[in-house]
Structures are given as C-alpha cells and as structure tokens.
Design an enzyme around this catalytic site. Structure first.
Site, PDB file in Angstrom:
ATOM      1  CE1 TYR A 116      -3.509  39.490 -63.788  1.00 30.93           C
ATOM      2  CE2 TYR A 116      -3.901  41.480 -65.083  1.00 30.93           C
ATOM      3  CZ  TYR A 116      -4.381  40.350 -64.442  1.00 30.93           C
ATOM      4  OH  TYR A 116      -5.728  40.077 -64.460  1.00 30.93           O
ATOM      5  CB  ALA A 149     -16.375  29.481 -59.287  1.00 29.25           C
ATOM      6  CB  SER A 150     -14.691  31.117 -54.125  1.00 25.57           C
ATOM      7  OG  SER A 150     -13.440  31.784 -54.259  1.00 25.57           O
ATOM      8  NE  ARG A 151     -10.988  36.608 -54.574  1.00 23.66           N
ATOM      9  CZ  ARG A 151      -9.978  37.163 -53.932  1.00 23.66           C
ATOM     10  NH1 ARG A 151     -10.179  37.726 -52.752  1.00 23.66           N
ATOM     11  NH2 ARG A 151      -8.764  37.159 -54.451  1.00 23.66           N
ATOM     12  CB  ALA A 171       4.585  38.423 -69.002  1.00 20.47           C
ATOM     13  CB  SER A 225      -6.467  41.414 -67.896  1.00 14.23           C
ATOM     14  OG  SER A 225      -6.265  42.745 -67.456  1.00 14.23           O
ATOM     15  CG  ASP A 243      -2.686  27.316 -53.673  1.00 12.64           C
ATOM     16  OD1 ASP A 243      -2.543  28.097 -54.642  1.00 12.64           O
ATOM     17  OD2 ASP A 243      -2.096  27.471 -52.590  1.00 12.64           O
TER      18      ASP A 243
END
Length: 248
Positions: free
Chosen positions: A154, A23-25, A156, A141, A64
């Site tokens: 990506y 949520a930081s960017r 996959a 996506s 992370d």
C-alpha cells in the site's frame, strides 16, 4: 453581504463536470455528494452493474480497476466526457508481512492505486489543457507519507501516486492544470469500524493529537477547495489531513 458571500461558495462548481472514482461509499461518496451540493455535474465510478443516476452522482460508470481493460475503457470515457475536475479516490489495500507479500497481489494494488490514476490523468489532461483550466486531486494516504510494518504494498502505491502528482504539477501547472494529492489519516467510515472495532479505534484515537477520527466531510471540504477556482497557487503538494498524526 454575508448571504452573497455564502451563495458564492454554494455554487463554486456550477457548470463544472467532476469525475470521482470509487464514489459508491466512504470518502469517495462524501466527495461526490459535496461536489454535487455545490452545483457540479458529478460522474462517479463503482464496481458491479451499471447504475442509474441517484442522489450521489448524476452519472455512474461501472469499472473494476483490477481489470486493465476496464481501466482502459474508463480512461476512454474520461477522454470523451472531458471533466473539469478529476478526483482519483478508488484504491485497495492488503496488509501482509513483507516476505509473505504475493507478487500478484502487489501488482494488483499498484494497478488499482497507481496505474488507474495514471491512465485517467492522461485521458483528462488534453481537454483541460485545451480549456486552460483543470484540477486533479489524487487521494493518497498517510501511508504515502510514512509507513509501518505490513504496509509495503500500500505504501509503495501511495508514495508512487504522490510522486506522479508532483510530476504532473511540474509539467502542467503552466497549462492551468493544478494537481495535488491529499493524505487522509484515520477517518470515521464503515470500513474503519468494520476493520478495527471499538477497541481498535479507541487505541488508534489515543495516538492522534486531535484525539478523534477524521470525518468524511472534512476530507470533502479540503478536496473541494483544492479543486476550486480559489486555489490558484497550491500545486504539487501532498496535504495531510490527519489530526496531526504524521507530525508528532
């Protein structure tokens, strides 16, 4: 009449607790801000040091997702906080020719993009089931609907995320938990501009029927609707929001 109608939409998420990863960017930040603007108590994840509440999130959790133990800690936090809405947005990507993909990087991308959402969904579902209400929105996506060269890692991960979402819907819609994924196309973010530059964006936009980049606010509005009480029967879908790119 119109003022009461608008007011109803301004507070769709009052008394709701919303958990948004990454949520930081970019898209995640836009989603978090939109939920908060509509009355939600928003908890966001970010990497780095623990952060105080700010205009984006009421609470922050530092994690992370390339580190499995930090995913586990985040999942335990989700279990304790019992969110009404979970938005799995955090993700990473690294393009490479198929034969040159480093297996460790492939595993890392799957861990961040699939394993983390899987573990957070597992943590969120019990309390949602107990309440008889919950919403899960996984940010996939267009590369989880179609693919192209150098996107194997990506794609996959995003195809897997969509498959997991369908399975969630099949199993937990009966519990009042509605799960969907969305597939953003080319979105106007700082990262897009940094990676493609003006010339790259111009070439990209020419392939989009809408002839423009999407806006973060457009993504956020779709997520909020799918996560709201207005959505009562759309489940297990992967909704493209791409200006028509994947359909022509």
């Amino acid at each position: 009449m119109w003022s009461s109608w608008l007011k109803r939409f301004e507070v769709r998420f009052i008394n709701k607790k919303v958990f948004v990863t990454g949520a930081s960017r970019g898209i995640g930040q836009g989603i978090a801000e939109a939920f908060r603007a509509e009355g939600a108590w928003v908890i966001g994840t970010r990497t780095g040091e623990q952060c105080a509440p700010d205009e984006v999130c009421n609470e922050w959790f530092s994690a992370d997702f390339t580190q499995l133990e930090q995913i586990a800690a985040c999942a335990e936090f989700v279990r304790k906080t019992s969110p009404d809405v979970l938005v799995n947005n955090a993700g990473i990507n690294k393009n490479a020719p198929f034969v040159d993909i480093d297996p460790d990087m492939f595993r890392t991308i799957q861990q961040v993009n699939v394993v983390a959402p899987f573990m957070l969904c597992q943590a969120a579902i019990p309390s949602m089931k107990q309440k008889g209400w919950g919403r899960i929105v996984n940010i996939s996506s267009i590369w989880g609907k179609i693919s192209m060269a150098h996107r194997a890692s990506y794609s996959a991960s995003k195809f897997a995320l969509d498959g997991m979402t369908v399975a969630l819907a099949a199993e937990h819609s009966i519990d009042g938990i509605i799960a969907n994924s969305i597939a953003p196309g080319f979105i106007d973010t700082d990262l897009t501009h940094h990676m493609l530059g003006d010339a790259g964006i111009k070439a990209l936009v020419s392939k989009v029927p809408a002839n423009r980049l999407g806006q973060v606010s457009e993504i956020a509005r779709l997520v909020l609707w799918l996560a709201s009480e207005e959505n009562t029967f759309i489940a297990g879908q992967n909704v493209a929001i791409d200006g028509g790119f994947t359909r022509v």
